[in-house]
Design a protein around this motif. Structure first.
Motif, PDB file in Angstrom:
ATOM      1  N   GLN A 281       2.168  35.905  -9.040  1.00 42.92           N
ATOM      2  CA  GLN A 281       1.653  37.260  -8.833  1.00 42.92           C
ATOM      3  C   GLN A 281       1.410  37.973 -10.156  1.00 42.92           C
ATOM      4  O   GLN A 281       2.258  37.926 -11.047  1.00 42.92           O
ATOM      5  CB  GLN A 281       2.657  38.054  -7.997  1.00 42.92           C
ATOM      6  N   PRO A 282       0.252  38.632 -10.295  1.00 40.22           N
ATOM      7  CA  PRO A 282      -0.054  39.305 -11.563  1.00 40.22           C
ATOM      8  C   PRO A 282       0.855  40.517 -11.781  1.00 40.22           C
ATOM      9  O   PRO A 282       1.352  41.104 -10.819  1.00 40.22           O
ATOM     10  CB  PRO A 282      -1.510  39.752 -11.387  1.00 40.22           C
ATOM     11  N   ASP A 283       1.091  40.863 -13.045  1.00 42.03           N
ATOM     12  CA  ASP A 283       1.832  42.084 -13.366  1.00 42.03           C
ATOM     13  C   ASP A 283       1.025  43.299 -12.914  1.00 42.03           C
ATOM     14  O   ASP A 283      -0.186  43.220 -12.713  1.00 42.03           O
ATOM     15  CB  ASP A 283       2.060  42.179 -14.884  1.00 42.03           C
ATOM     16  N   ILE A 284       1.741  44.416 -12.785  1.00 39.73           N
ATOM     17  CA  ILE A 284       1.081  45.667 -12.380  1.00 39.73           C
ATOM     18  C   ILE A 284       1.291  46.690 -13.493  1.00 39.73           C
ATOM     19  O   ILE A 284       2.420  46.847 -13.978  1.00 39.73           O
ATOM     20  CB  ILE A 284       1.716  46.204 -11.073  1.00 39.73           C
ATOM     21  N   ASP A 285       0.243  47.309 -13.924  1.00 39.21           N
ATOM     22  CA  ASP A 285       0.397  48.321 -14.982  1.00 39.21           C
ATOM     23  C   ASP A 285       1.192  49.512 -14.460  1.00 39.21           C
ATOM     24  O   ASP A 285       1.153  49.842 -13.263  1.00 39.21           O
ATOM     25  CB  ASP A 285      -0.992  48.819 -15.441  1.00 39.21           C
ATOM     26  N   ALA A 286       1.919  50.145 -15.374  1.00 38.08           N
ATOM     27  CA  ALA A 286       2.670  51.354 -15.002  1.00 38.08           C
ATOM     28  C   ALA A 286       1.666  52.404 -14.513  1.00 38.08           C
ATOM     29  O   ALA A 286       0.521  52.457 -14.971  1.00 38.08           O
ATOM     30  CB  ALA A 286       3.436  51.873 -16.214  1.00 38.08           C
ATOM     31  N   GLY A 287       2.074  53.183 -13.561  1.00 38.37           N
ATOM     32  CA  GLY A 287       1.220  54.294 -13.107  1.00 38.37           C
ATOM     33  C   GLY A 287       0.131  53.873 -12.144  1.00 38.37           C
ATOM     34  O   GLY A 287      -0.789  54.636 -11.869  1.00 38.37           O
ATOM     35  N   VAL A 288       0.235  52.645 -11.612  1.00 32.29           N
ATOM     36  CA  VAL A 288      -0.785  52.171 -10.664  1.00 32.29           C
ATOM     37  C   VAL A 288      -0.157  52.078  -9.272  1.00 32.29           C
ATOM     38  O   VAL A 288       0.962  51.594  -9.125  1.00 32.29           O
ATOM     39  CB  VAL A 288      -1.287  50.762 -11.097  1.00 32.29           C
ATOM     40  N   LEU A 289      -0.863  52.558  -8.256  1.00 28.23           N
ATOM     41  CA  LEU A 289      -0.419  52.379  -6.862  1.00 28.23           C
ATOM     42  C   LEU A 289      -1.247  51.258  -6.254  1.00 28.23           C
ATOM     43  O   LEU A 289      -2.472  51.244  -6.420  1.00 28.23           O
ATOM     44  CB  LEU A 289      -0.646  53.667  -6.056  1.00 28.23           C
ATOM     45  N   LEU A 290      -0.598  50.346  -5.579  1.00 20.98           N
ATOM     46  CA  LEU A 290      -1.339  49.269  -4.912  1.00 20.98           C
ATOM     47  C   LEU A 290      -1.898  49.798  -3.597  1.00 20.98           C
ATOM     48  O   LEU A 290      -1.386  50.777  -3.049  1.00 20.98           O
ATOM     49  CB  LEU A 290      -0.407  48.075  -4.652  1.00 20.98           C
ATOM     50  N   PRO A 291      -2.939  49.131  -3.053  1.00 20.28           N
ATOM     51  CA  PRO A 291      -3.466  49.560  -1.746  1.00 20.28           C
ATOM     52  C   PRO A 291      -2.331  49.619  -0.711  1.00 20.28           C
ATOM     53  O   PRO A 291      -1.494  48.715  -0.648  1.00 20.28           O
ATOM     54  CB  PRO A 291      -4.470  48.446  -1.396  1.00 20.28           C
ATOM     55  N   GLY A 292      -2.296  50.725   0.004  1.00 18.54           N
ATOM     56  CA  GLY A 292      -1.259  50.865   1.036  1.00 18.54           C
ATOM     57  C   GLY A 292      -0.004  51.541   0.527  1.00 18.54           C
ATOM     58  O   GLY A 292       0.857  51.946   1.299  1.00 18.54           O
ATOM     59  N   GLU A 293       0.142  51.671  -0.795  1.00 20.28           N
ATOM     60  CA  GLU A 293       1.330  52.345  -1.339  1.00 20.28           C
ATOM     61  C   GLU A 293       1.072  53.847  -1.459  1.00 20.28           C
ATOM     62  O   GLU A 293      -0.052  54.263  -1.761  1.00 20.28           O
ATOM     63  CB  GLU A 293       1.667  51.811  -2.738  1.00 20.28           C
ATOM     64  N   SER A 294       2.080  54.630  -1.226  1.00 18.81           N
ATOM     65  CA  SER A 294       1.931  56.075  -1.501  1.00 18.81           C
ATOM     66  C   SER A 294       3.213  56.554  -2.169  1.00 18.81           C
ATOM     67  O   SER A 294       4.312  56.062  -1.868  1.00 18.81           O
ATOM     68  CB  SER A 294       1.710  56.846  -0.186  1.00 18.81           C
ATOM     69  N   SER A 295       3.024  57.473  -3.114  1.00 20.68           N
ATOM     70  CA  SER A 295       4.166  57.981  -3.873  1.00 20.68           C
ATOM     71  C   SER A 295       5.068  58.803  -2.948  1.00 20.68           C
ATOM     72  O   SER A 295       4.592  59.512  -2.070  1.00 20.68           O
ATOM     73  CB  SER A 295       3.663  58.862  -5.026  1.00 20.68           C
ATOM     74  N   LEU A 296       6.374  58.687  -3.170  1.00 15.81           N
ATOM     75  CA  LEU A 296       7.333  59.422  -2.333  1.00 15.81           C
ATOM     76  C   LEU A 296       7.187  60.928  -2.557  1.00 15.81           C
ATOM     77  O   LEU A 296       6.902  61.343  -3.677  1.00 15.81           O
ATOM     78  CB  LEU A 296       8.765  58.985  -2.703  1.00 15.81           C
TER      79      LEU A 296
END
Ligand code: HBI
Ligand code: FE
Length: 296
Positions: A281-296
């Motif tokens: 799985q590729p790394d994820i940059d800080a400050g990025v939301l993946l599809p389907g994710e939402s900030s609390l």
């Protein structure tokens, strides 16, 4: 803005370790001290060498930070902070240990600064927390990249008075030694970063900080707990271990737990299958939301 890179920090004794997130500048500490640095990188806290300016810097940092904690720092931190003892000068580590050992069988040991992974993990696995024993210069009052005694003592040590958290850190150390053998330290370092250094906890009365990097920073406390810019996600092992971090700016995202017991239980399973899953799985940059994710 530097993202996390495997930087090498050249230390006098021998080993040129990889300390994830360390800046590429040479380390501040004196790693020779005339032979007083042991093979595990611990050294005596040279308390007599502190100047009046050093003690005054600690006093001013403590005074400023202690007024910022209400509503932002977690209850466990606020409850344990007085256990550090004196705040008008740099405490003697053995005095802190008198109280810490009675509370959770942890002790703090002095180190000249950032140390290589294996000694670092070994100390944690042995319930010994490495505390850098030098303090920043007055002109660095507001910010310093490398952890100094204020970051380590004020930021990390009060949390070690909480039993579940203390057990998590020891288990993290044991896991780190295994990760080292599997070449997975960079992944595991991210879990440390997003919990022990920059973790948030959801309390009944709202979000609070338990990570030392937040608790010892005058500006990041507000940013992490109340700021509208950073994303906040529930702590999930794979997501955290895929997420890069920045070492010299406020975090662009934080991970949230519901309890320290939950944090401890997260580290129960063997991580080997996780590391295997991560390779694809590729790394994820800080400050990025993946599809389907939402900030609390
Ligand atoms: N050394 N003294 C010290 N303090 C740290 O927090 C530290 C370290 N060495 C390595 C390290 N942290 C991180 O890379 C760990 O996640 C391995
Ligand atoms: Fe730290």
């Amino acid at each position: 803005m530097v993202t996390s890179t495997a930087a090498t920090v050249t230390l006098t004794p021998v080993e040129t370790p990889t300390v994830y997130g360390a800046s590429d500048r040479p380390p501040r500490g004196d790693y020779s001290r005339g032979g007083a640095v042991h093979l595990d990188y611990t050294c005596p806290q040279d308390w007599a060498s502190y100047t009046a300016a050093d003690h005054d810097t600690y006093r001013r940092l403590y005074e400023r930070q202690a007024t910022k904690l209400s509503g932002l720092a977690c209850d466990a931190f606020i409850a344990a902070l007085p256990s550090l003892g004196v705040s008008d000068r740099i405490p003697r580590f053995e005095e802190v240990n008198d109280r810490l050992y009675k509370a959770t069988r942890w002790e703090i040991v002095a180190v000249p600064g950032l140390i290589p992974e294996v000694p670092f993990f070994s100390l944690l696995a042995d319930r010994k927390f490495p505390v850098t024993d030098w303090i920043r210069k007055p002109e660095e009052f507001d910010y310093i990249v490398e952890p100094d005694v204020f970051h380590d003592l004020f930021g990390h040590v009060p949390m070690l008075f909480d039993t579940a958290f203390a057990d998590y850190v020891q288990r993290y150390g044991e896991g780190g030694l295994k990760a080292h053998s599997l070449g997975a330290c960079e992944k595991l370092a991210r879990l440390y970063w997003y919990s022990v250094e920059f973790g948030l906890i959801r309390q009944p009365d709202g979000l609070r900080a338990y990570g030392a990097g937040i608790l010892s920073s005058v500006g990041e406390l507000e940013h992490a707990v109340r700021g509208t810019e950073p994303y906040r996600l529930p702590l999930k092992l794979l997501r955290a271990m895929r997420t890069r971090y920045k070492i010299d700016s406020y975090q662009a995202n934080y991970f949230v737990i519901d309890s320290f017991t939950q944090l401890f239980e997260l580290t129960a399973p063997d991580f080997t299958p996780l590391y295997r899953a991560l390779t694809g799985q590729p790394d994820i940059d800080a400050g990025v939301l993946l599809p389907g994710e939402s900030s609390l």
